[in-house]
Every structure is written in structure tokens, then in C-alpha cells.
Design a protein around this motif. Structure first.
Motif, short mmCIF file in Angstrom:
data_model
loop_
_atom_site.label_atom_id
_atom_site.label_comp_id
_atom_site.label_asym_id
_atom_site.label_seq_id
_atom_site.Cartn_x
_atom_site.Cartn_y
_atom_site.Cartn_z
N PRO A 1 -2.02 9.63 10.30
CA PRO A 1 -1.71 11.08 10.19
C PRO A 1 -2.88 11.93 10.66
O PRO A 1 -4.02 11.47 10.63
CB PRO A 1 -1.46 11.25 8.70
N THR B 1 -0.93 3.99 2.49
CA THR B 1 -0.49 4.58 3.75
C THR B 1 0.82 5.33 3.48
O THR B 1 1.47 5.08 2.46
CB THR B 1 -0.22 3.50 4.81
N PRO B 2 1.22 6.22 4.38
CA PRO B 2 2.44 7.00 4.15
C PRO B 2 3.66 6.13 3.86
O PRO B 2 4.43 6.42 2.94
CB PRO B 2 2.64 7.76 5.47
N ILE B 3 3.80 5.03 4.60
CA ILE B 3 4.98 4.18 4.37
C ILE B 3 4.86 3.46 3.04
O ILE B 3 5.85 3.32 2.29
CB ILE B 3 5.17 3.19 5.54
N GLU B 4 3.66 2.99 2.72
CA GLU B 4 3.47 2.32 1.43
C GLU B 4 3.82 3.29 0.31
O GLU B 4 4.50 2.93 -0.66
CB GLU B 4 2.01 1.86 1.28
N GLU C 1 1.66 1.83 11.70
CA GLU C 1 1.95 3.22 11.33
C GLU C 1 1.10 4.17 12.16
O GLU C 1 -0.02 3.86 12.51
CB GLU C 1 1.59 3.44 9.86
#
Lengths: 229, 454
Positions: free
Chosen positions: B454, A156-159, B451
Motif C-alpha cells: 500500500p 498485510t491487508p489481505i491477512e 500483495e
């Protein structure tokens, strides 16, 4: 560099003594300071390439000394502390120290930290890396791709951001605060549970045995470290 | 009023059979009952009404308020007696109430040895005696001038709108009871003084109980310290002996040592030093936990991570062994002091290594069961001697392999308990021992914002 200079600011003569032999054996030129004041003076006069600072100095607060040294130069600082002084270590790291060691430590650990610190100091003058490889793990910064043994790993983007922050400084410890600020933002610096959850997720995706990681190492009470090769 | 009516009714019924004096007695009886149950005011009213009724119904001329001289005297005496009776009964009643109040207060105060609770109970009772905001100030030197004076004179002091009653137990001056915005009458003031005395006595008793507890704890700590010191002497000197021996051998220039041999001596020094470090850590932990100065730095942690860190301290010793780890990825975070829990897990792992054959396997498992989180450290060694499953957690219990202060498991238990959890040991049906750490599962785990996709 031919013979890197290491400044040891340490009031215990026995510790200075046991450091001399291996440091010399590994090609370092060692200069010694027994007090904080002396340390500051020698940092200015000897221009060391790396500084080892004991947080338990009698004449000055280790934290203040670390700050002072950082203010005056970019020289990497490795702090030494005793068990039970967790807060000191973390504060010193947040104040500008680059890494830490808890007494008693093995000389192998110290030399490893020093190597990493010197490498980083040299690197900041160069271009940032575009691909980071550690064994089967490969992180392509340009394409934002992570592969393990050639197989794509979806993050994921944060990961991804978390992994990136860590592997940009291989071998160097990053405190909880630093990581939270970098990946989530300054409002999250107290929310360590985010790190626990996300590090767990990363480990489950990238490590063979998530409970015994090879790349994403825990620095208890301090933060995390991406393994150096 | 009802009673007067009753008396009147009764009198009328019996009129034919009794004299007028007996009717007067009936009325008196009625008034006495009123005085006993309702107090002075109502009984005076009853007396008046009774007198009027008596005059009206039972004296000549009947059904008129006028009457003969003789009957006036009778009525007057009746009224007088009624009045005195009411008074007496009223005083009896209030004295009874007072005794009941003091008794209830004494009972409530004696229930607790906790200063806070004593003060709470006391103020409740004070409030029942006089309505007004009351509080208790403790100490010998008190700010308000009235309070200081009350303590000095050992008498209640009236200053401004406040009453200060000194709390003096035995010889010690403990504080004052102050009550705002009341005008207590003499009886109430008297009662309050008695209350104050009782409060003072209860406070004094609470202090003595506390002092005794402290003394007992100090004695226990002293005893533990002595036991510790004698244990330390033996157990710390063992690794030190190894280190000294090995190091002096390395310094020996006369003997014929191979490179291998020298390496081995150096390795011994390193290992024994690490063991010494663990011993010292255990020792420091037990001292800190015992003295209660450990401030639990609770934070949210992942058990998987804590297990990993604990295992990593034994990387060398575990190289020869198979370590099975079973930790579900969805294991909830626990709010613990990571350093202590790591020490606990480390002690369990160290024991598992120490008391089992060199290459036997280890297992670490974590899971959630209802409102508990459990971590099990199991080995495939000889297991525990049957019947010893609880005893091993006592201080200074050592296994057959000797080494160590015997504090490891005692510390594990102390750490588990300080986190509101527990630890127990058992033998596995398939052989080997299993140690289970139980931690309470938090009903409110921290939330992590999902999250944005996107």
C-alpha cells in the motif's frame, strides 16, 4: 428467549432419542420431524429458533431441503452428516446452512454450535461489533488494529481481511468458497491454496503453536472457524 | 547398367580364353544378381542392355547390331532365361520380404499384452505393407456395412474406397481392419489377410491375459475379505464388550456406585466408542483402497495444518504428554487427499500413544529434502523389535499391546503409495521409534499473487 425451540429433522429414532434428554436439560423445547416433508411443514408451523437437519434423509436430498428451508426463513440450520459425505456438507453450507457436525459427535459440540448459531441470529438485528476480544487477542475493527497481549501485530491487508471475515463470525464455520469470495473475490473461489498459505501466515503471527491453533481452527474438508470463547 | 558394363568388361578381358557361350553366361550371372537385389524391373532393363551389348561386342559382325541367325537364337534364349530367372528371383525376394514382414509383426505383437500397444504395432506394420490410412475397429456389431459383411463372410470386402479385412481369432469375431484409398494387388491382399489373422490372435491373447489377471485379483480380494471378516469379529467386539459392560453397569440400580464410579463408567463408554469409530474408519478405508474405488481428491494442502488436525483428534490422550512440533513456515504445499493423509498421520499418532508409556513425549517433524517432503512421527517408547521394521507394515500385524485390527500401518503404507510416496519405520539412536512419511515434492507448486504494497 425463554425456551428456544429446536426442530430436529432426523429419520433415525435412536438419534432423536439421545438428543431429547440433553436438549431438554439445557433448556430447549424440542420438536421432531422424521421426514423432509414433515420437516418443512413443521418449520412453517412451529417457527423454530434453530433447525438440526440430517443430510441422510431417505425422502429428500439434504441439500435441497437446506435450500428450501433457507429460502423460507433466516432460521439457523445445523446439518448432520456421516464421514465421507464431505461434499454434501460443504454444498449444504454454501447453500445456506450455518454449521455442521459429523456423526458420531459429542453433545457438547452440538450444544456449542447451537449456542453460536442462536447468538448470530440475535446479533444480525443489532449493530455490528467494533472490538472483538478472545483471550490475549484483540481485534479493533474501527482502528484496524490487531494486538496480542497488548503488543501490535502487523498484518498485510489481505491477512487482516481474512482475520476480520473469520472473527466477525466467532464460532461459526466458513467454507473455503465463502472465505475466498469474501477476501479475494468470486474469481478465486476454486483457489484453495491461497487460503492454505494465508491461514499459515496468520497462524504464525498470532498463535503460540501454529500447528495447534487456539483461535484459527481448521474444519477439515470444509473451511475454517474462528474459535468462540 | 553397371552390372552390364562389368559383364562386358569382364568378357572383353577374357575374350581370348573363353567361348562366346561363356560370355553369355557371364551376362546371365550379372542379370541374376540384379534380379536378386533390385527386383523385376531393373533386371529386365539389365537383360535388354546385356542382350544389346552381347550382340554388339561379342557376335559377328562385331561392333554392329546385326548378327547371324544362330546368334539371334542364342541371344533370344539368353534373354528368355534372363527373364524367367528374374521373375523367379523376384518372386523369391518378395516371398522372403513377406515372411520377414509377418515375422516382424508376430514378434512385435507378442511383445505386449496391452491392447492399445498391440493395435499400435499392428497399424505400423500394415502401413509398411500398403500405404494408406488404416484403422482397426473393434467389436462384433460394426456400423459400416462393408465391415459387417466382412465379419459375416469372413472374407475381405471392398466397399467404396475402403477395404475391410475381418479380424477373426479362434471362433470369436473381434473386429475389422479397414484401409482407405488403396488398390492392393493379389499378393498384398493375401499378405494383409495373414496380417489380419495375426492381429486377431494377438488381440485374443491379450484379452485372455486380462481376464486371467482379473480373476487373480478377484481371488485375492476374496481371500482378503475372508481374513478381514474373521479379524473383525474379534477386534470390533472388544470395544463393544467394554461399552456393553459399562452401560449395563450404569443401568444397574442395585449396586452401590459412587458418582465418581458412574463418571468413570461413562468415560469408558465414550472412549471405547471413539476407538470403535477409528477401527471402523480404518476398516472402511482398507476396503475402499483395496477395491480401487478410492478417487483421490487431490488438493493443495499445508502439512502443518494436516498435522494439526490429526493431533487434534487425540487432544484428550495427548493432554498428559509433551508434543514437540517442528514444521518450517516455508514448507511447500503438497497436493494430497487431505482425508487420507490425516487418517495416515492419525494412525501413526495413535500407535505412538498406544505403544509407549503414559507420559512419554512425542515429536512430529516436517522438512524438505531435495525433491521430497518428509514427515516424521517419533516417540520415546521402547521402540520397534529389531528386524521387524518392514514386517509391521503388513496387514494384520499387531504389536504386543494387542488391540486393533492391525491394519493401521498397512493402511498408512497404502495411502502413502497411492500418493506416489512411501513410509518406513526405524528405531531412533536416542531410543523410541520413528515413522517417516515421504511424499514427492511437486515441481510446480501453485503460485500466490504477491500483495500490492500500500
Amino acid at each position: 428467549m425463554s425456551q428456544p425451540t429446536v426442530l430436529c429433522i432426523e429419520d433415525e429414532p435412536q438419534i432423536q432419542r439421545f438428543l431429547r434428554t440433553p436438549l431438554k436439560a439445557h433448556g430447549y423445547h424440542m420438536v421432531e420431524a422424521l421426514t423432509g416433508e414433515q420437516g418443512l411443514a413443521m418449520a412453517a408451523s412451529e417457527h423454530p429458533d434453530v433447525i438440526i437437519l440430517d443430510l441422510g434423509l431417505p425422502d429428500m436430498e439434504g441439500l435441497d431441503l437446506a435450500r428450501e428451508l433457507r429460502q423460507r426463513s433466516e432460521t439457523p440450520i445445523i446439518v448432520l452428516s456421516a464421514r465421507g459425505q464431505e461434499i454434501d456438507k460443504v454444498q449444504a453450507l454454501d447453500a445456506g446452512a450455518d454449521d455442521y457436525l459429523t456423526k458420531p459427535f459429542s453433545i457438547g459440540e452440538l450444544l456449542a454450535r447451537m449456542r453460536v448459531a442462536l447468538r448470530h441470529a440475535a446479533q444480525t438485528q443489532q449493530e455490528p461489533e467494533r472490538v472483538i476480544q478472545l483471550g490475549p487477542l484483540k481485534v479493533d475493527l474501527l482502528r484496524r488494529q490487531v494486538t496480542l497481549d497488548g503488543n501490535d501485530v502487523h498484518l498485510t491487508p489481505i491477512e487482516y481481511q481474512l482475520l476480520l471475515t473469520l472473527c466477525r463470525h466467532p464460532g461459526k464455520v466458513l467454507t473455503h468458497r465463502q472465505l475466498l469470495k469474501e477476501v479475494w473475490g468470486p474469481e478465486y473461489v476454486e483457489d484453495t491454496h491461497y487460503l492454505r498459505v494465508y491461514m499459515g501466515q496468520l497462524r504464525h503471527k498470532l498463535e503460540l503453536t501454529p500447528a495447534r491453533p487456539c483461535y484459527l481452527l481448521t474444519e477439515p474438508g470444509v473451511g475454517y472457524r474462528f474459535a468462540a470463547d | 547398367m553397371l552390372t552390364s558394363a562389368c559383364s562386358t568388361g569382364l568378357g572383353t578381358l577374357l575374350w581370348r580364353h573363353i567361348t562366346v557361350q561363356d560370355v553369355a553366361m557371364l551376362y546371365l550371372a550379372g542379370i541374376a544378381v540384379v534380379a536378386g537385389v533390385w527386383g523385376l524391373g531393373p533386371s529386365v532393363l539389365a537383360a535388354c542392355l546385356s542382350a544389346i551389348c552381347f550382340d554388339f561386342y561379342f557376335t559377328q559382325p562385331y561392333y554392329e547390331l546385326l548378327t547371324t541367325e544362330h546368334d539371334w537364337i542364342t541371344m533370344g534364349v539368353m534373354f528368355g532365361v534372363a527373364f524367367v530367372l528374374s521373375n523367379l528371383l523376384d518372386r523369391l525376394r518378395s516371398r522372403e520380404q513377406r515372411t520377414a514382414t509377418l515375422y516382424a509383426l508376430a514378434r512385435d505383437l507378442s511383445r505386449s499384452s496391452d491392447q492399445e500397444r498391440i493395435l499400435e504395432a499392428a497399424l505400423q506394420h500394415v502401413h509398411q505393407v500398403v500405404q494408406g490410412s488404416s484403422q482397426i475397429l473393434l467389436g462384433e456389431d460394426l456400423e459400416p456395412a462393408g465391415a459387417a459383411q466382412a465379419l459375416q463372410d469372413r472374407q475381405p470386402v471392398h466397399a467404396g474406397s475402403r477395404w475391410y479385412l475381418p479380424l477373426i481369432g479362434g471362433e470369436e469375431r473381434l473386429g475389422v481392419l479397414c484401409i482407405d484409398h488403396v488398390q492392393p494387388n493379389r499378393d498384398q491382399l493375401d499378405l494383409l489377410q495373414h496380417v489380419a489373422t495375426q492381429i486377431a490372435t494377438a488381440l485374443e491373447r491379450a484379452r485372455l491375459v486380462q481376464a486371467r489377471e482379473k480373476a487373480m485379483l478377484a481371488a485375492e480380494a476374496e481371500r482378503l475379505r475372508n481374513t478381514l471378516l474373521s479379524s473383525v469379529s474379534h477386534d470390533l467386539r472388544t470395544p463393544l464388550a467394554s461399552i456393553t459392560g459399562a452401560a449395563s453397569s450404569l443401568l444397574d440400580t442395585r449396586g452401590d456406585y459412587t458418582v465418581e464410579a458412574r463418571r468413570d463408567l461413562a468415560a469408558t463408554i465414550y472412549e471405547e466408542a471413539q476407538r470403535l469409530n477409528r477401527l471402523v474408519t480404518n476398516l472402511l478405508d482398507v476396503t475402499r483402497l483395496q477395491s480401487g474405488t478410492v478417487q483421490l481428491g487431490r488438493q493443495w494442502h499445508s502439512l502443518e495444518e494436516l498435522i494439526g488436525t490429526a493431533l487434534s483428534r487425540f487432544d484428550d490422550a495427548l493432554q498428559q504428554r509433551e508434543v514437540g512440533i517442528e514444521v518450517p513456515s516455508a514448507l511447500p504445499l503438497v497436493e494430497v487427499d487431505s482425508m487420507l493423509i490425516e487418517q495416515l498421520l492419525g494412525n501413526l499418532i495413535e500407535n505412538a500413544i498406544k505403544y509407549t508409556p503414559e507420559r512419554s513425549s512425542l515429536e512430529v517433524r516436517a522438512r524438505v529434502i531435495e525433491n521430497e517432503v518428509r514427515v516424521e512421527v517419533a516417540d520415546s517408547g521402547p521402540g520397534l523389535p529389531p528386524g521387524q521394521e518392514e514386517r509391521i507394515f503388513e496387514k494384520f500385524q499387531r504389536g504386543t499391546r494387542g488391540a486393533g485390527l492391525g491394519l493401521g500401518l498397512a493402511i498408512c503404507r497404502a495411502i502413502a503409495e497411492v500418493h506416489g510416496g512411501s513410509i518406513r519405520a526405524a528405531n531412533r539412536p536416542q531410543g523410541g521409534a520413528v515413522f517417516t512419511l515421504v511424499l514427492p515434492r511437486s515441481p510446480t507448486p501453485p503460485t500466490v499473487k504477491a500483495e500490492e504494497t500500500p
